[in-house]
Design a protein around this motif. Sequence first.
Motif, PDB file in Angstrom:
ATOM      1  N   THR A  10       0.847  -1.189   0.000  1.00  0.00           N
ATOM      2  CA  THR A  10       0.000   0.000   0.000  1.00  0.00           C
ATOM      3  C   THR A  10       0.884   1.241   0.000  1.00  0.00           C
ATOM      4  OG1 THR A  10      -0.203   0.033   2.415  1.00  0.00           O
ATOM      5  CG2 THR A  10      -1.863  -1.206   1.186  1.00  0.00           C
ATOM      6  N   ALA A  11       0.359   2.314  -0.588  1.00  0.00           N
ATOM      7  CA  ALA A  11       1.157   3.523  -0.764  1.00  0.00           C
ATOM      8  C   ALA A  11       0.298   4.755  -0.578  1.00  0.00           C
ATOM      9  CB  ALA A  11       1.774   3.543  -2.165  1.00  0.00           C
ATOM     10  N   ARG A  59       2.432  -0.520   3.951  1.00  0.00           N
ATOM     11  CA  ARG A  59       2.249  -1.871   4.496  1.00  0.00           C
ATOM     12  C   ARG A  59       2.399  -2.892   3.378  1.00  0.00           C
ATOM     13  NH1 ARG A  59       0.010  -2.286   9.440  1.00  0.00           N
ATOM     14  NH2 ARG A  59      -0.656  -0.331  10.393  1.00  0.00           N
ATOM     15  N   ILE A  60       2.658  -4.143   3.773  1.00  0.00           N
ATOM     16  CA  ILE A  60       2.672  -5.269   2.838  1.00  0.00           C
ATOM     17  C   ILE A  60       1.563  -6.224   3.269  1.00  0.00           C
ATOM     18  CG2 ILE A  60       4.011  -7.131   1.799  1.00  0.00           C
ATOM     19  CD1 ILE A  60       5.173  -4.323   1.305  1.00  0.00           C
ATOM     20  N   LYS A  61       0.635  -6.492   2.347  1.00  0.00           N
ATOM     21  CA  LYS A  61      -0.512  -7.357   2.657  1.00  0.00           C
ATOM     22  C   LYS A  61      -0.571  -8.530   1.683  1.00  0.00           C
ATOM     23  CE  LYS A  61      -3.184  -3.327   4.163  1.00  0.00           C
ATOM     24  NZ  LYS A  61      -4.395  -2.512   3.917  1.00  0.00           N
ATOM     25  N   ILE A  62      -0.983  -9.686   2.189  1.00  0.00           N
ATOM     26  CA  ILE A  62      -1.243 -10.836   1.320  1.00  0.00           C
ATOM     27  C   ILE A  62      -2.655 -10.692   0.770  1.00  0.00           C
ATOM     28  CG2 ILE A  62      -1.584 -13.335   1.227  1.00  0.00           C
ATOM     29  CD1 ILE A  62       0.441 -13.581   3.522  1.00  0.00           C
ATOM     30  N   TYR A 139      -2.895 -12.186  12.764  1.00  0.00           N
ATOM     31  CA  TYR A 139      -3.198 -12.119  11.333  1.00  0.00           C
ATOM     32  C   TYR A 139      -4.344 -11.126  11.137  1.00  0.00           C
ATOM     33  CZ  TYR A 139      -0.858 -16.737  11.248  1.00  0.00           C
ATOM     34  OH  TYR A 139       0.022 -17.786  11.395  1.00  0.00           O
ATOM     35  N   ARG A 140      -4.034  -9.872  10.932  1.00  0.00           N
ATOM     36  CA  ARG A 140      -5.122  -8.901  10.786  1.00  0.00           C
ATOM     37  C   ARG A 140      -5.674  -8.939   9.370  1.00  0.00           C
ATOM     38  NH1 ARG A 140      -4.319  -2.629  12.187  1.00  0.00           N
ATOM     39  NH2 ARG A 140      -3.191  -2.647  10.201  1.00  0.00           N
ATOM     40  N   ILE A 141      -6.965  -9.229   9.283  1.00  0.00           N
ATOM     41  CA  ILE A 141      -7.657  -9.307   7.993  1.00  0.00           C
ATOM     42  C   ILE A 141      -8.294  -7.952   7.696  1.00  0.00           C
ATOM     43  CG2 ILE A 141      -9.611 -10.369   6.788  1.00  0.00           C
ATOM     44  CD1 ILE A 141      -9.077 -12.896   8.505  1.00  0.00           C
ATOM     45  N   GLU A 142      -8.247  -7.548   6.423  1.00  0.00           N
ATOM     46  CA  GLU A 142      -8.959  -6.332   6.007  1.00  0.00           C
ATOM     47  C   GLU A 142      -9.907  -6.659   4.877  1.00  0.00           C
ATOM     48  OE1 GLU A 142      -7.789  -1.786   5.223  1.00  0.00           O
ATOM     49  OE2 GLU A 142      -7.133  -3.103   3.606  1.00  0.00           O
ATOM     50  N   VAL A 143     -11.145  -6.160   4.984  1.00  0.00           N
ATOM     51  CA  VAL A 143     -12.072  -6.201   3.867  1.00  0.00           C
ATOM     52  C   VAL A 143     -12.167  -4.767   3.334  1.00  0.00           C
ATOM     53  CG1 VAL A 143     -14.013  -6.079   5.523  1.00  0.00           C
ATOM     54  CG2 VAL A 143     -14.440  -6.648   3.103  1.00  0.00           C
ATOM     55  N   ALA A 144     -11.725  -4.587   2.095  1.00  0.00           N
ATOM     56  CA  ALA A 144     -11.728  -3.254   1.480  1.00  0.00           C
ATOM     57  C   ALA A 144     -12.676  -3.283   0.287  1.00  0.00           C
ATOM     58  CB  ALA A 144     -10.318  -2.868   1.040  1.00  0.00           C
ATOM     59  N   LEU A 145     -13.735  -2.484   0.356  1.00  0.00           N
ATOM     60  CA  LEU A 145     -14.715  -2.417  -0.728  1.00  0.00           C
ATOM     61  C   LEU A 145     -14.528  -1.124  -1.505  1.00  0.00           C
ATOM     62  CD1 LEU A 145     -17.395  -3.769   1.574  1.00  0.00           C
ATOM     63  CD2 LEU A 145     -17.341  -4.590  -0.771  1.00  0.00           C
ATOM     64  N   ILE A 154      -4.501 -10.050   4.260  1.00  0.00           N
ATOM     65  CA  ILE A 154      -3.933 -10.262   5.596  1.00  0.00           C
ATOM     66  C   ILE A 154      -2.686  -9.397   5.686  1.00  0.00           C
ATOM     67  CG2 ILE A 154      -2.946 -11.911   7.230  1.00  0.00           C
ATOM     68  CD1 ILE A 154      -4.471 -14.137   5.718  1.00  0.00           C
ATOM     69  N   ASP A 155      -2.611  -8.584   6.729  1.00  0.00           N
ATOM     70  CA  ASP A 155      -1.494  -7.650   6.909  1.00  0.00           C
ATOM     71  C   ASP A 155      -0.274  -8.390   7.441  1.00  0.00           C
ATOM     72  OD1 ASP A 155       0.218  -5.575   7.605  1.00  0.00           O
ATOM     73  OD2 ASP A 155      -1.404  -4.274   8.271  1.00  0.00           O
ATOM     74  N   THR A 156       0.828  -8.328   6.704  1.00  0.00           N
ATOM     75  CA  THR A 156       2.062  -8.999   7.138  1.00  0.00           C
ATOM     76  C   THR A 156       2.948  -8.098   7.998  1.00  0.00           C
ATOM     77  OG1 THR A 156       3.510  -8.317   5.314  1.00  0.00           O
ATOM     78  CG2 THR A 156       2.068 -10.200   4.906  1.00  0.00           C
ATOM     79  N   SER A 157       2.695  -6.781   7.950  1.00  0.00           N
ATOM     80  CA  SER A 157       3.609  -5.828   8.581  1.00  0.00           C
ATOM     81  C   SER A 157       3.392  -5.693  10.080  1.00  0.00           C
ATOM     82  CB  SER A 157       3.481  -4.452   7.912  1.00  0.00           C
ATOM     83  OG  SER A 157       3.773  -4.543   6.533  1.00  0.00           O
TER      84      SER A 157
END
Length: 385
Positions: A10-11, A59-62, A139-145, A154-157
Amino acid sequence: MKGKVTLIATAAMGLEAIVAQEVKELGYDDVTVENGKVTFTTDPTGIARTNLWLRTADRIKIKVGEFKATSFEELFEQTKALPWTDYLPENAEFPVIGRSVKSQLFSISDCQAIVKKAVVEKMKASYKKDWFDENGGFYRIEVALHKDIATLTIDTSGTSGLHKRGYRYLHNEAPLKETLAAAMIKLTNWHPDRPFVDPFCGSGTIAIEAAMIGQNIAPGFNREFAFEGWDWFEQNWFDSAMQEAEDLANYDQPLEIYGTDIDHRMVDLAINNAKEAGFPDLITFKQMQAKDLRSKKEYGVIVGNPPYGERMREKAEVEKLYKEVGATFREYLPTWSVYMITSHEKFELYYGKTATKKRKLYNGNIKTDLYQYWGPRPPKPKEDK
């Protein structure tokens, strides 16, 4: 987890192209750039390498999956169909966060609850259990609509974004994010063999980031990441990434980096932060007005984040400052390159010169421009015959 993973770096707005370039420099060429994110594929070692090396990403997310969802039923069923147990062990701690932009599913709390329930149902079916303690890795999950497209990651950072390098325990009231500072430096023509000056150093962020870039030190080298606590993430993957960072660091690279500020408290703060970053003697900080800046060196780079004059009572003072530094740099440092970031739309008028180039960047929520004044190229050193 042995196969390929899709990662999203993400940027901040305006930094996507710089993040993409960094990703490519790490050897990943399957790169897609969109607003606010850079997507690419890698083997799992890339999770460690990108967290360690990306200077300008947040951040780096899977990326676990992406699909269209205009109803809660669609969101539930398609989330449940994703391969969550490839990533989440049965004791995983997995909070769900969310955001929604221009989508029919606009209730973030409802979306979070539905995603959480769908993941639990998937885990129940896979692990043949009805209850999960959530006392393992984070393992923080994000739902982005966005426009009805749901992206599940899943946030790796970890809870701290990548701008948290671990050196800045104290800062001034309006600190520049480390990621933006690094981006500003990467947009310059600076090379480690030239002097580098930040005349508005504040807590020292720009100067410290320049030192890290100058000695090729991985920005994530002294911090922790969420993936380190994951059962499936093999220790040797992280060890090899850390060894690579150690091998590529050039601790012997001499640097001439200066930071000045009119406020002695900021100078003290910058000195302490530089020590925390491992540069106790490499950067010179000094209390000084920017208009008093001088150098006997013919070619150098100035990068600064001056006051913006956002408050009306400060505006005239700031405009006077811009006039003073413009006159100083033109008279005493005419061959130096200058890069200044500010939200003041008439900066060029008060500085007294039109920028070679302008680049729109966001400092937090403030829309700014990076005004770039390119000095002449230094002559190439003559080869010995």
